[in-house]
Design a protein around this motif. Structure first.
Motif, PDB file in Angstrom:
ATOM      1  N   TRP A  18      -5.097  11.602  -0.869  1.00 42.58           N
ATOM      2  CA  TRP A  18      -3.801  12.268  -0.898  1.00 42.58           C
ATOM      3  C   TRP A  18      -3.761  13.397  -1.935  1.00 42.58           C
ATOM      4  N   CYS A  19      -3.018  14.438  -1.612  1.00 40.19           N
ATOM      5  CA  CYS A  19      -2.920  15.610  -2.490  1.00 40.19           C
ATOM      6  C   CYS A  19      -2.236  15.237  -3.808  1.00 40.19           C
ATOM      7  N   PRO A  20      -2.496  15.985  -4.881  1.00 32.36           N
ATOM      8  CA  PRO A  20      -1.764  15.754  -6.125  1.00 32.36           C
ATOM      9  C   PRO A  20      -0.256  15.892  -5.873  1.00 32.36           C
ATOM     10  N   GLY A  21       0.507  14.926  -6.329  1.00 28.95           N
ATOM     11  CA  GLY A  21       1.962  14.986  -6.179  1.00 28.95           C
ATOM     12  C   GLY A  21       2.496  14.347  -4.920  1.00 28.95           C
ATOM     13  N   CYS A  22       1.614  13.950  -4.012  1.00 28.57           N
ATOM     14  CA  CYS A  22       2.063  13.279  -2.784  1.00 28.57           C
ATOM     15  C   CYS A  22       2.690  11.929  -3.148  1.00 28.57           C
ATOM     16  N   GLY A  23       3.760  11.570  -2.453  1.00 28.29           N
ATOM     17  CA  GLY A  23       4.448  10.313  -2.781  1.00 28.29           C
ATOM     18  C   GLY A  23       3.790   9.064  -2.218  1.00 28.29           C
ATOM     19  N   HIS A  24       2.796   9.226  -1.335  1.00 30.59           N
ATOM     20  CA  HIS A  24       2.260   8.045  -0.651  1.00 30.59           C
ATOM     21  C   HIS A  24       1.618   7.033  -1.612  1.00 30.59           C
ATOM     22  N   GLY A  25       1.005   7.515  -2.688  1.00 27.81           N
ATOM     23  CA  GLY A  25       0.391   6.589  -3.651  1.00 27.81           C
ATOM     24  C   GLY A  25       1.431   5.696  -4.314  1.00 27.81           C
ATOM     25  N   ILE A  26       2.615   6.276  -4.582  1.00 28.83           N
ATOM     26  CA  ILE A  26       3.708   5.489  -5.187  1.00 28.83           C
ATOM     27  C   ILE A  26       4.133   4.382  -4.220  1.00 28.83           C
ATOM     28  N   VAL A  27       4.197   4.744  -2.935  1.00 26.47           N
ATOM     29  CA  VAL A  27       4.607   3.762  -1.920  1.00 26.47           C
ATOM     30  C   VAL A  27       3.541   2.673  -1.785  1.00 26.47           C
ATOM     31  N   ALA A  54       0.082   9.243   5.672  1.00 33.96           N
ATOM     32  CA  ALA A  54       0.580   7.918   5.276  1.00 33.96           C
ATOM     33  C   ALA A  54      -0.204   6.814   5.965  1.00 33.96           C
ATOM     34  N   SER A  55      -0.699   7.112   7.153  1.00 32.16           N
ATOM     35  CA  SER A  55      -1.431   6.099   7.928  1.00 32.16           C
ATOM     36  C   SER A  55      -2.825   5.837   7.380  1.00 32.16           C
ATOM     37  N   ARG A  56      -3.247   6.603   6.384  1.00 34.28           N
ATOM     38  CA  ARG A  56      -4.520   6.296   5.721  1.00 34.28           C
ATOM     39  C   ARG A  56      -4.424   5.055   4.837  1.00 34.28           C
ATOM     40  N   MET A  57      -3.209   4.649   4.559  1.00 33.45           N
ATOM     41  CA  MET A  57      -2.979   3.578   3.570  1.00 33.45           C
ATOM     42  C   MET A  57      -3.767   2.292   3.835  1.00 33.45           C
ATOM     43  N   PRO A  58      -3.781   1.766   5.089  1.00 37.14           N
ATOM     44  CA  PRO A  58      -4.514   0.514   5.300  1.00 37.14           C
ATOM     45  C   PRO A  58      -5.997   0.625   4.950  1.00 37.14           C
ATOM     46  N   GLY A  59      -6.550   1.836   5.029  1.00 36.40           N
ATOM     47  CA  GLY A  59      -7.968   2.021   4.697  1.00 36.40           C
ATOM     48  C   GLY A  59      -8.289   1.673   3.255  1.00 36.40           C
TER      49      GLY A  59
END
Ligand code: SF4
Ligand code: MG
Length: 271
Positions: A18-27, A54-59
């Motif tokens: 994820w790019c710097p500042g993207c919220g997905h890591g917080i989620v 966001a769909s990369r998350m399960p990986g």
């Protein structure tokens, strides 16, 4: 003592893309804390996604995971839950994947009230595929495919979920990190379709195009627009103009799909 996120991360998978500042890591951190708080065992938990950032998350997550086709997370998750109702099933993905390309699967999973938790990260844009407008891009906002302003009205995704029949619907933002895990945990414990919409930020394809100077500006906006649903009752329509309600927006008890289906099977076999 610092929280141990590593125990839930698949070995060797970080750093994430994820790019710097993207919220997905917080989620993702919120999801990990929620699964931990609910005492979920890895072998009894399935995390399913479609396609998109966001769909990369399960990986990254060391559970039973399935990275499926664009917009199809709810359909695959429904299959898993029907085959193994004892499993905890969690979907995660973005607004483009979940509520535009996947809108049909999304509303029908809500309608059935199948027991799963869907973490829907709404950053108002198709991030991974180049910043095209989605069904939740606000009217007038800029996207790669609406360079003069989006002419479409947008979905309120929480209202869409309530209207389609989800029995637990909550909303928070990437700014309110401490609320994300609590709402996801409440959704996991709920028997039925639980939608947790997290208003997120994509500084790369949405923020720059819509004149946010920095990630901090985007986070400030999320902070400013959020009004807890408990506080909204005391506010005037003028005060609520441009605001977004957060917290648990809807909760009801209704028969859960797998249980209803099992009763039909038992009745037919008994006959
Ligand atoms: Fe996040 Fe946007 Fe980058 Fe995708 S493109 S990782 S949504 S900031
Ligand atoms: Mg998106």
């Amino acid at each position: 003592m610092a929280y141990d996120y590593e125990k839930s991360i698949r070995p060797g998978k970080l750093p994430h893309i994820w790019c710097p500042g993207c919220g997905h890591g917080i989620v993702m951190k919120g999801l990990i804390r929620a699964m931990d708080a609910c005492g979920l065992e890895k072998k009894n938990t399935a995390i399913v996604s479609g396609i998109g950032c966001a769909s990369r998350m399960p990986g990254y997550l060391d559970f039973n995971t399935l990275h499926t086709a664009h917009g199809r997370a709810a359909a695959f998750a429904t299959g898993i839950k029907m085959a193994k109702p004892e499993m905890t099933v969690i979907c995660c993905g973005g607004d483009g994947d979940g509520a535009a390309i996947g809108g049909n699967h999304f509303i029908h999973a809500c309608r059935r009230n199948i027991d799963m938790t869907y973490v829907l990260m709404n950053n108002y844009i198709y991030g991974m595929t180049g910043g095209q407008f989605s069904s939740s891009t606000p009217t007038g906002h800029l996207a790669s495919t609406t360079p003069y302003g989006n002419p479409d009205p947008c979905f309120d995704l929480a209202k869409l979920a309530i209207g389609a029949g989800a029995t637990f619907v909550a909303r928070t933002t990437a700014f309110h990190a401490n609320q994300i895990d609590k709402l996801i945990a409440e959704g996991i414990k709920h028997k039925g379709m639980a939608i947790i919409e997290v208003l997120d930020d994509c500084p790369t394809t949405y923020g720059r195009r819509n004149k946010f100077r920095s990630v901090v500006d985007m986070m400030k906006r999320l902070k400013e627009i959020a009004v807890p649903v408990t506080a909204a009752a005391k506010m005037t329509p003028e005060q609520l103009e441009g605001k977004t309600l957060t917290g648990v927006l809807h909760k009801e008890d209704r028969p859960e799909y797998c249980e209803s289906y099992a009763k039909i099977i038992a009745r037919v076999q008994g006959a």
